[in-house]
Scaffold this motif. Structure first.
Motif, short mmCIF file in Angstrom:
data_model
loop_
_atom_site.label_atom_id
_atom_site.label_comp_id
_atom_site.label_asym_id
_atom_site.label_seq_id
_atom_site.Cartn_x
_atom_site.Cartn_y
_atom_site.Cartn_z
N GLY A 37 0.94 -1.19 -0.07
CA GLY A 37 -0.01 -0.16 -0.12
C GLY A 37 0.78 1.25 0.15
N GLU A 38 2.37 1.21 -0.05
CA GLU A 38 2.97 2.38 -0.10
C GLU A 38 3.99 2.40 -1.50
N ALA A 39 3.98 3.55 -1.79
CA ALA A 39 4.75 3.98 -3.04
C ALA A 39 6.23 3.41 -2.53
N ARG A 40 6.67 2.59 -3.73
CA ARG A 40 8.35 2.11 -3.48
C ARG A 40 9.03 2.62 -4.37
N LEU A 41 8.63 2.53 -5.80
CA LEU A 41 9.56 2.84 -6.81
C LEU A 41 8.67 3.38 -8.14
N VAL A 42 9.46 4.04 -9.05
CA VAL A 42 8.85 4.66 -10.41
C VAL A 42 9.46 3.99 -11.39
#
Length: 91
Positions: A37-42
Motif C-alpha cells: 500500500g505504499e509507493a516504493r518505486l517509479v
C-alpha cells in the motif's frame, strides 16, 4: 499527467511486465509501483529517463552559473573572447 492512473501494486508489475513495458514505451509516463500500500518505486521508459537526466544536467549548469554570478565570479564577454583567442593562438 495524472499519476493517480499510473499507480499499480507490485503484483501487477510481476504479472503484466510485458504489458507495462509496452504501455510505458507508448505513453512516456512513469508508473508508480506500490508495495504493502505504499509507493516504493517509479518505473519509466529509457527515453523518458534520458530526457529527465538531460534536463537535470542543464538545471545543474544553470544553478552553478547563478552561484558564480552571485559570488561575483563573472568575466566581461569581451575579455572572455580575448582569453579564448589568446589560448587558441598559443596552441
Amino acid at each position: 499527467m495524472k499519476y493517480s492512473r499510473q499507480i499499480k501494486p507490485i503484483s501487477y508489475l510481476k504479472a503484466h511486465a510485458a504489458d507495462v513495458v509496452r504501455d510505458l514505451s507508448k505513453r512516456h509516463e512513469p508508473m508508480v509501483i506500490t508495495q504493502n500500500g505504499e509507493a516504493r518505486l517509479v518505473v519509466q521508459d529509457v527515453e523518458s529517463y534520458e530526457q529527465t537526466q538531460e534536463t537535470l544536467a542543464l538545471l545543474k549548469i544553470l544553478a552553478l552559473g547563478n552561484q558564480q554570478i552571485e559570488a561575483g565570479r563573472v568575466v566581461n564577454v569581451k575579455r572572455a573572447f580575448q582569453r579564448v583567442r589568446r589560448n587558441r593562438t598559443s596552441d
